[in-house]
Write a protein that holds these residues in place. Structure first.
Motif, mmCIF file in Angstrom:
data_model
loop_
_atom_site.group_PDB
_atom_site.id
_atom_site.type_symbol
_atom_site.label_atom_id
_atom_site.label_comp_id
_atom_site.label_asym_id
_atom_site.label_seq_id
_atom_site.Cartn_x
_atom_site.Cartn_y
_atom_site.Cartn_z
ATOM 1 N N THR A 1 0.709 -4.337 4.068
ATOM 2 C CA THR A 1 0.988 -3.056 4.712
ATOM 3 C C THR A 1 1.449 -3.268 6.148
ATOM 4 O OG1 THR A 1 0.036 -0.930 5.363
ATOM 5 C CG2 THR A 1 -1.416 -2.828 5.442
ATOM 6 N N ASP B 1 -4.590 1.013 9.254
ATOM 7 C CA ASP B 1 -5.490 2.118 8.898
ATOM 8 C C ASP B 1 -6.217 1.911 7.571
ATOM 9 O OD1 ASP B 1 -3.888 2.848 10.963
ATOM 10 O OD2 ASP B 1 -3.251 4.765 10.129
ATOM 11 N N TYR B 2 -5.633 1.103 6.677
ATOM 12 C CA TYR B 2 -6.173 0.972 5.333
ATOM 13 C C TYR B 2 -7.184 -0.167 5.181
ATOM 14 C CZ TYR B 2 -2.011 3.797 4.342
ATOM 15 O OH TYR B 2 -1.047 4.762 4.339
ATOM 16 N N LYS C 1 -10.673 0.843 3.845
ATOM 17 C CA LYS C 1 -10.603 1.301 2.466
ATOM 18 C C LYS C 1 -10.398 0.134 1.503
ATOM 19 C CE LYS C 1 -8.303 4.733 -0.467
ATOM 20 N NZ LYS C 1 -7.270 5.785 -0.543
ATOM 21 N N VAL D 1 0.831 -1.206 0.000
ATOM 22 C CA VAL D 1 0.000 0.000 0.000
ATOM 23 C C VAL D 1 0.861 1.249 0.000
ATOM 24 C CG1 VAL D 1 -1.717 1.339 1.257
ATOM 25 C CG2 VAL D 1 -1.906 -1.146 1.172
ATOM 26 N N GLU D 2 1.855 1.301 0.910
ATOM 27 C CA GLU D 2 2.640 2.521 1.089
ATOM 28 C C GLU D 2 3.843 2.559 0.156
ATOM 29 O OE1 GLU D 2 2.516 0.283 3.771
ATOM 30 O OE2 GLU D 2 1.046 1.125 5.136
#
Length: 230
Positions: free
Chosen positions: A80, A84-85, A88, A56-57
């Motif tokens: 990740t 937090d993701y 989403k 993701v990052e």
């Protein structure tokens, strides 16, 4: 069965760690590794990929940006270091969501899920086959058998279905690649038809459920051959 897989991660150490897990798994075949989303996007377009292990990052273009750019993405397992993701991720219909560092047991569970989804997709009937398209900034499921024809509209295309029209930002060439060749045919520079919906034709037009669609002169023989195999 082996799922053709790629790894997309800007960290070489993380790519190596995931690659070791992929190479050891009997249901996976590692096709390529990419350090950024731009290279990955090109690789996905030019190869038949079943599964993406996606970080993701990443700088500049992150994992979600890459998914947004794909017209018909394969299965995706997001990777990740942050929780937090997770919410989403559900908006992108990802197969699974793995936290770093990845344990062997958690990796195995993800692959079982991916294999199951792949088997289900292979067993779909023609009426159930579908693609996802992006229209009005949202992903939309379109059942292939519902498509009557596809029409070029400048920088956009219009997909005419049993449920109505869907306007998509895409080229005809790009969208044509998403459609099975045995069911759809480009009969004109501006039209693709569902062969199963064709009712009759002459040297200039095709009739699809009572509507006239133009036929290029040099496509008539190809159309006749395609219809004989439907």
């Amino acid at each position: 069965m082996k799922l053709r897989s790629i790894i997309v991660d800007d960290s070489s150490m993380q790519r190596m760690a995931v690659a070791q897990l992929v190479n050891k798994h009997p249901n996976l075949a590692l096709v390529a590794q990419y350090s950024n989303a731009i290279e990955a996007n090109n690789g996905i377009k030019n190869n038949d990929i079943d599964l993406i292990f996606l970080d993701v990052e990443m700088p500049i273009i992150n994992g979600f940006d890459l998914l947004e750019s794909l017209e018909n993405p394969p299965q995706v397992i997001l990777i990740t270091g942050k929780p937090d993701y997770a919410l989403k991720a559900f908006d992108y219909d990802v197969t699974d969501y793995l936290y770093k560092p990845i344990s062997s047991a958690r990796f195995e569970a993800s692959i079982k899920r991916a294999v199951s989804r792949h088997e289900q997709s292979q067993n779909l009937t023609a009426e159930e086959e579908y693609i996802f398209v992006k229209s009005n900034l949202k992903k939309r499921k379109v059942v292939l058998n519902d498509i009557k024809w596809v029409e070029a509209l400048g920088d956009y295309i219009k997909v005419v279905t049993n449920e109505g029209n869907i306007v998509i930002l895409s080229t005809m060439k790009s969208f044509e690649k998403q459609l099975p060749e045995d069911k759809f045919l480009r009969i004109h520079k501006s039209y693709i038809v569902n062969l199963e919906k064709v009712e009759k034709f002459n040297s200039k037009n095709i009739e699809v459920e009572g509507r006239q669609v133009p036929l290029s002169r040099n496509k008539k023989n190809e159309l006749m051959e395609a219809l004989s195999n439907v």
